[in-house]
Each structure stands twice: as structure tokens, then as C-alpha cells.
Design a protein around this motif. Structure first.
Motif, PDB file in Angstrom:
ATOM      1  N   UNK A 229     -72.171 -31.435  -8.183  1.00  0.00           N
ATOM      2  CA  UNK A 229     -73.512 -31.170  -7.896  1.00  0.00           C
ATOM      3  C   UNK A 229     -74.476 -31.102  -9.107  1.00  0.00           C
ATOM      4  N   UNK A 230     -74.290 -30.552 -10.096  1.00  0.00           N
ATOM      5  CA  UNK A 230     -74.827 -30.466 -11.282  1.00  0.00           C
ATOM      6  C   UNK A 230     -75.164 -31.797 -11.647  1.00  0.00           C
ATOM      7  N   UNK A 231     -74.114 -32.553 -12.120  1.00  0.00           N
ATOM      8  CA  UNK A 231     -74.305 -33.723 -12.585  1.00  0.00           C
ATOM      9  C   UNK A 231     -74.935 -34.874 -11.637  1.00  0.00           C
ATOM     10  N   UNK A 232     -74.969 -34.892 -10.281  1.00  0.00           N
ATOM     11  CA  UNK A 232     -75.672 -35.376  -9.452  1.00  0.00           C
ATOM     12  C   UNK A 232     -77.353 -35.295  -9.696  1.00  0.00           C
ATOM     13  N   UNK A 233     -77.547 -34.034  -9.810  1.00  0.00           N
ATOM     14  CA  UNK A 233     -78.920 -33.535 -10.076  1.00  0.00           C
ATOM     15  C   UNK A 233     -79.449 -34.383 -11.600  1.00  0.00           C
ATOM     16  N   UNK A 267     -65.817 -40.430 -23.781  1.00  0.00           N
ATOM     17  CA  UNK A 267     -65.127 -38.995 -23.992  1.00  0.00           C
ATOM     18  C   UNK A 267     -65.085 -38.904 -25.709  1.00  0.00           C
ATOM     19  N   UNK A 268     -65.548 -37.754 -25.972  1.00  0.00           N
ATOM     20  CA  UNK A 268     -65.753 -37.470 -27.377  1.00  0.00           C
ATOM     21  C   UNK A 268     -64.518 -37.670 -28.184  1.00  0.00           C
ATOM     22  N   UNK A 307     -59.117 -40.621 -16.223  1.00  0.00           N
ATOM     23  CA  UNK A 307     -59.386 -40.994 -15.054  1.00  0.00           C
ATOM     24  C   UNK A 307     -60.876 -40.370 -14.676  1.00  0.00           C
ATOM     25  N   UNK A 308     -61.809 -41.411 -14.567  1.00  0.00           N
ATOM     26  CA  UNK A 308     -63.202 -41.088 -14.152  1.00  0.00           C
ATOM     27  C   UNK A 308     -63.385 -41.387 -12.644  1.00  0.00           C
ATOM     28  N   UNK A 309     -64.430 -40.600 -12.045  1.00  0.00           N
ATOM     29  CA  UNK A 309     -65.223 -40.940 -10.924  1.00  0.00           C
ATOM     30  C   UNK A 309     -66.732 -40.954 -11.045  1.00  0.00           C
ATOM     31  N   UNK A 315     -67.474 -36.145 -17.613  1.00  0.00           N
ATOM     32  CA  UNK A 315     -66.310 -35.643 -18.169  1.00  0.00           C
ATOM     33  C   UNK A 315     -65.325 -36.253 -17.268  1.00  0.00           C
ATOM     34  N   UNK A 316     -63.943 -36.820 -17.861  1.00  0.00           N
ATOM     35  CA  UNK A 316     -62.845 -37.308 -17.128  1.00  0.00           C
ATOM     36  C   UNK A 316     -62.307 -36.376 -16.081  1.00  0.00           C
TER      37      UNK A 316
END
Length: 629
Positions: A229-233, A267-268, A307-309, A315-316
């Protein structure tokens, strides 16, 4: 001519009471002055002023330490100063100007007796000017203030419940005793499943760890949802473009289209690695796997499987570290948690996303037919007659091997070995293998496959006929980087290579049907899942090329650079559902791009590629070579 005063000027001075303007003047001609006619005097002579100085030196040289020799200076200063005067003016708003003005005011106020006219002037300045009482209008303006608005919303109150209890010392003690008994019973259940003492010890440690992290594991799912939710914002504008944005300028571009950059996945800890493989999950359309390693022999080390979404681009979702670089991967079509991976050291491994461990559940070893060189491609197959999962790999050692998952080990079966080219001597044919670079299986006939090689050849074979290949195509002059069957037409496949070419083939013909030159090395190509005539390719100059044979058979509808300079693209994949593609580069980054409406048109009447191939098959009856370019 210079005017001078004469003797008559003295008399004029006496008669004109000393006024100078009354004096008579004569003209004195210099002895070297030319005598010009009236026409020569009236002639206009034009002078053109140029910015270049004719007296500036043109042969100035300077010593270049970079090249180790003297180099002429191309740009010379052309400015010539004719007059220069240093002034003593000071800006009145500067600090020095204010100090001088204050000092001058002090001198004017305190110095000597003032003249009466100065006193009158200062007195007039001190008097205030009164407004005209008879002819005076007061003017004013007022801006319009926005009316205040109140916005309010009403929600249903959360459900409430009253709870009350009395906590005594014996109640707390009874609760701890019950919790201890529950944990002992769970330990006994887990211990009864294992017979070996070593397994019992390891299981006890796992049970202790699980009991300690029981409270944290209960919050894991909720924390993951909050993180998404935070990433979507944070990436709300990108999410809105992904769902709703359609490039309206396509109406004015004709056939051309564009790619809209969306999320960038990085990814760092994988900055020093290159993206070597991409694969979408067949069940979860927002999840994709990324293989990280290196194509360079001198830069080998560890690798990663990420694996990413699309729901969390920061973050993976899963991270697996490998001892060697990942060269290829494939996700099972029906069991989406099984992932087959090929490594640079020749090992193949199978990971299970359901297992809470970063180690593979299956791994090939030297005793179990491990490849002796890098594994270039892996592909899952249908289960065998015993319902065992299996997949096939091709390696740089020239072998095609089938791997079967039996209990806790991988059982290998060698299918066929790539033939050695004719230019290699007979005594070295067993030593120098033919490097297999790409592998793909037919979408309808799962036993038929294509293999691309390092020498530019493409071999067609069958799993049921392992003595030799059925067909050979002289496809490219250099390494074949990718070969793929068309998902719609059973006879069409595509290939690309380092010779700058992308070629479309009909398996019944020896020559390509289409040939496209992209002016740099082509590293990957992919068919679109929504149309049999759309495909995309990536090149080492960082560009993505999108073609649609139904619209234009000669050039790409989109050629767009999607990464920075000196960044190479290695992989490309279409999403099976959404109109987006993902590309991987040599810096470990994965970029997602949305196709504009012109790039995702579906054929209206039938399948355009099928009709076109059938038309070509008819033409080949009269023509020996058919290669449109």
C-alpha cells in the motif's frame, strides 16, 4: 583643413568688443593634402568592420601533454583595445556610495551659514502637500475573495466491543502452564515423524526457532500488505499510467507508436551483475523472475535469482543467492512455485518458492551428468508416464540433457549432442564441442524443438529421434542469441544474432521469409502473446524495436532508446495479459514499458501472418529464392 585666426581677427576683436564668435577665420591647408575633384569628394567609400583582428597572430602553438607534441592554437583572441579609461564613478546603491552620500549630507547640514534661497527651498520641501478639497477623487480597488467551502465525509464507525476481566496471579500461572503444554505436544508430534537422531536434532532447532518467531510470522502477511500500500501511494502516478494512460498522439503518428516507461526494478546488491534471464509467472501475471550473472568469462562470481512483482517495485519478493552466475531460468507452467535455473558452472537447480529456504531442492552434481560448461537454456516439459516433473537443458558443451525430478535427486538422460562443424579437424571433433546458445519447443508438438548454435546454425530435432537432427538452417553468420516458435502459426519461428539480423522462418523453407537489419548486435527477440504478427527485439545500443508485419513488413513501428548511454539490453519479455514489456540491461536493472495503442493492434480479419505465409508458399512454386527485406 584647420581654421586659424588672422590679423583681421584682431581688428574684429576690437570692433566686436572682444566677442570670440565675431572673429574672422581662415583655412590653412596641409602641404601633403591631395587635391580632389568635386566628384571624388562626393564619392562614398564603404568600410566593413569585421570581428576578426587582422593583426592577431595565426601561428601560435602550444605543447599538448596528452598527444606529446606541439599543436597549433585554433582559437586566437581577436579583441583589440583602442581606448581604455579608468573612471571614479561609484554606484549610489552600493555600500561605498551610501557612505559617500551620508558624508556629503553631513557636510551640507553643518557647513557654514546657509544662503537664504537654500533655506527657502528646504522649508518648501518640509511642507506637506495638501489635497485639493474641491477637485479630489479617492480611487480604490478590491479583489474578489473565494468563498470558503467545507468538505466533509462520513464513514461507518468501526465495530466496538466491551471486554473486562480480572487478572490474578494464579490465572497468569495457569495460562503459562497451558502454553507450555501446548508447545510440548507440538514438539512430540514433530518428533514422531522422524526416526534418525540427526534429523530430530535439526527439527528441534527448527521448532524452537518457529516458536520464538511465532508472533512475528503472524504479522508477516499484514506487513507485506502495508508495504504494498505504501509503495502504491509512492508510485501512484506510475500506477495510474499503467492502468489508464493511452497515448492520444498515436492518432497523428500514422502507423508509428511509442513506449511509455513505467517502473524500474533494481536491487542494490546486484549492481555489479547483468540481467541474463527474464520469465513471467504463468499463474500470477504481476510476478516475474530475474536471473543475474555475467556473460564475461573474466567477471564470473556469484549470481542471484530475484522475483519482483508490479505491486512492489522497490524490493524483491524472493531473493536466492547462487554460487555461480545465473544464465537462464524457466517457471513451470502449471506449478508456478517451481523454477528451473541454469548456472554458468554447468549446474542446473530447481527452487521451490513454498520452501522457507534459500537453497535449491534439486541440484545437479558431477556424478549425475552435470554439464561441463555454462547452461544456456532450460525448458520445462510435460510430466512423464510416471508423473515425474522434468525439464531439458542445452549447454555450451554441446549436449541436450533431460532432467527428471525423482525423490531427492535429479536423474539425467542425454537426448542428443550438437554436431560439430565441418571446418574442425577430425582429431579435434571430440574435444571442441558445438556451443548451444538457445532452445525452444514447439507450442503444439511438444516433442519438436529448435537449437541455436554459436556458429550461426539452427538445428531442428525431435525428442523421439536422438540419432541426428531432422533439419539444419544456415541462419546467421555469427552467434544465434535467440530462437523462438511462433505461438500461433505451427511452421513459423524467429531468430536473431550478433550479425545485426532478425529473421523470420518457415520450417518448410531453407531461406528466411523476412530479414530485418537493426545496425547493431541483437541480443533477444520475443513474440507478442496477443498477435501472431507482432514481435519485439532489443539491441546492445539500448534500443527496443517493435514490429507488426500486418501493418508494415519492411520497418519497425517503434525504435526507442529506453536506457542511458553505454548501457546494453540483453533480454525482453511480453507480459501474457497486460500490454507491457520488461527489458533487462547489463547493470542489473529491469525496466517496464507500456505499449501505445498502435503497437498492440490485433488483426481484424483472420490471422494476417497465416494468410501471408500461405501466400508465400504458393509463390515458392515459381520462385527459388524468396527473401523480402
Amino acid at each position: 583643413q584647420i581654421p586659424v585666426s588672422s590679423d583681421t581677427g584682431k581688428e574684429g576683436l576690437d570692433t566686436a568688443e572682444g566677442e570670440e564668435w565675431m572673429q574672422g577665420k581662415t583655412l590653412v591647408k596641409p602641404p601633403d593634402q591631395l587635391d580632389l575633384t568635386e566628384a571624388e569628394l562626393n564619392e562614398e567609400i564603404t568600410r566593413v568592420l569585421k570581428a576578426s583582428n587582422p593583426n592577431a597572430p595565426q601561428n601560435v602553438v602550444r605543447y599538448s601533454f596528452k598527444e606529446g607534441c606541439y599543436k597549433p592554437i585554433v582559437f586566437v583572441d581577436q579583441m583589440a583595445i583602442h581606448f581604455e579609461l579608468e573612471g571614479n564613478l561609484v554606484h549610489k546603491e552600493s555600500d561605498e556610495g551610501r557612505r559617500l552620500m551620508a558624508k556629503q549630507a553631513e557636510v551640507d547640514d553643518g557647513g557654514g551659514v546657509e544662503r537664504p534661497d537654500n533655506v527657502a527651498i528646504k522649508a518648501a520641501k518640509r511642507e506637506q502637500k495638501l489635497t485639493n478639497q474641491f477637485n479630489f477623487n479617492e480611487r480604490a480597488s478590491q479583489t474578489l475573495n473565494n468563498t470558503p467551502r467545507d468538505i466533509s465525509c462520513q464513514t461507518e464507525p468501526p465495530p466496538r466491543a466491551n471486554f473486562s476481566a480480572t487478572a490474578n496471579q494464579w490465572e497468569i500461572y495457569d495460562f503459562y502452564v497451558e502454553e507450555l503444554q501446548r508447545r510440548e505436544k507440538s514438539k512430540e508430534k514433530h518428533e514422531g515423524q522422524f526416526l534418525n537422531k540427526e534429523e530430530d536434532k535439526s527439527k528441534k532447532k527448527m521448532i524452537q526457532a518457529e516458536t520464538q518467531n511465532d508472533d512475528i510470522s503472524q504479522l508477516a502477511k499484514a506487513v507485506k500488505i502495508i508495504e504494498r500500500m505504501v509503495n502504491q501511494n509512492i508510485f501512484d502516478d506510475v500506477a495510474q499510467d499503467f492502468m489508464y494512460f493511452e497515448d492520444a498522439s498515436d492518432e497523428f503518428r500514422g502507423e508509428k507508436g511509442t513506449l511509455l516507461p513505467l517502473w524500474t526494478f533494481q536491487y542494490d546488491k546486484a549492481k555489479s551483475l547483468s540481467v541474463t534471464a527474464l520469465c513471467w509467472n504463468h499463474k500470477y501475471n504481476d510476478l516475474f523472475a530475474v536471473g543475474l550473472g555475467s556473460h564475461e568469462f573474466t567477471q564470473q562470481g556469484g549470481g542471484m535469482l530475484l522475483f519482483y512483482t508490479l505491486k512492489n517495485p522497490s524490493y524483491p519478493e524472493f531473493i536466492f543467492n547462487t554460487a555461480s552466475g545465473v544464465m537462464c531460468l524457466d517457471i513451470h507452467e502449471h506449478l508456478s512455485y517451481l523454477v528451473a535455473v541454469g548456472l554458468y558452472d554447468g549446474c542446473v537447480a530447481v527452487y521451490n518458492l513454498k520452501k522457507k529456504t534459500d537453497q535449491p531442492i534439486y541440484n545437479s552434481r558431477a556424478s549425475s551428468g552435470k554439464h561441463t560448461s555454462a547452461v544456456m537454456q532450460v525448458k520445462w516439459q510435460k510430466d512423464d508416464l510416471d508423473s515425474n516433473h522434468n525439464f531439458i537443458s542445452v549447454s555450451a558443451d554441446g549436449r541436450l540433457v533431460s532432467w527428471t525430478l525423482v525423490k531427492h535427486e535429479l536423474v539425467f538422460t542425454e537426448i542428443i549432442k550438437l554436431p560439430v562443424i565441418d571446418t574442425i579437424p577430425d582429431d579435434l571433433k571430440d574435444v571442441i564441442p558445438t556451443v548451444g546458445t538457445s532452445l525452444d519447443f514447439h507450442k503444439q508438438k511438444d516433442y519438436s524443438f529448435l537449437v541455436g548454435t554459436e556458429h550461426g546454425k539452427i538445428h531442428k530435432g525431435s525428442k523421439y529421434y536422438s540419432s541426428k537432427f531432422l533439419e539444419k538452417y544456415d541462419a546467421h553468420f555469427m552467434n544465434v542469441t535467440r530462437v523462438k516458435w511462433n505461438p500461433f502459426h505451427p511452421d513459423v519461428f524467429i531468430s536473431c544474432g550478433w550479425d545485426w539480423m532478425v529473421k523470420i522462418w518457415d520450417q518448410t523453407m531453407k531461406s528466411p521469409v523476412f530479414t530485418f537489419e537493426l545496425k547493431t548486435s541483437v541480443t533477444d527477440v520475443a513474440w507478442a502473446p496477443y498477435s501472431s504478427t507482432v514481435f519485439a527485439a532489443v539491441t546492445t545500443d539500448g534500443k527496443v524495436h517493435v514490429f507488426d508485419l500486418n501493418i508494415n513488413k519492411y520497418e519497425a513501428l517503434c525504435q526507442q532508446k529506453v536506457v542511458s548511454k553505454k548501457t546494453k539490453l540483453f533480454n525482453i519479455e511480453f507480459n501474457p495479459v497486460h500490454p507491457i514489456i520488461i527489458v533487462g540491461d547489463d547493470r542489473g536493472h529491469v525496466t517496464s514499458l507500456k505499449l501505445s495503442p498502435n503497437l498492440r493492434k490485433k488483426p481484424k480479419v483472420g490471422d494476417a501472418l497465416i494468410l501471408f505465409i500461405e501466400h508465400l508458399n504458393i509463390l515458392t512454386l515459381d520462385e527459388n529464392v524468396l527473401e523480402p527485406h
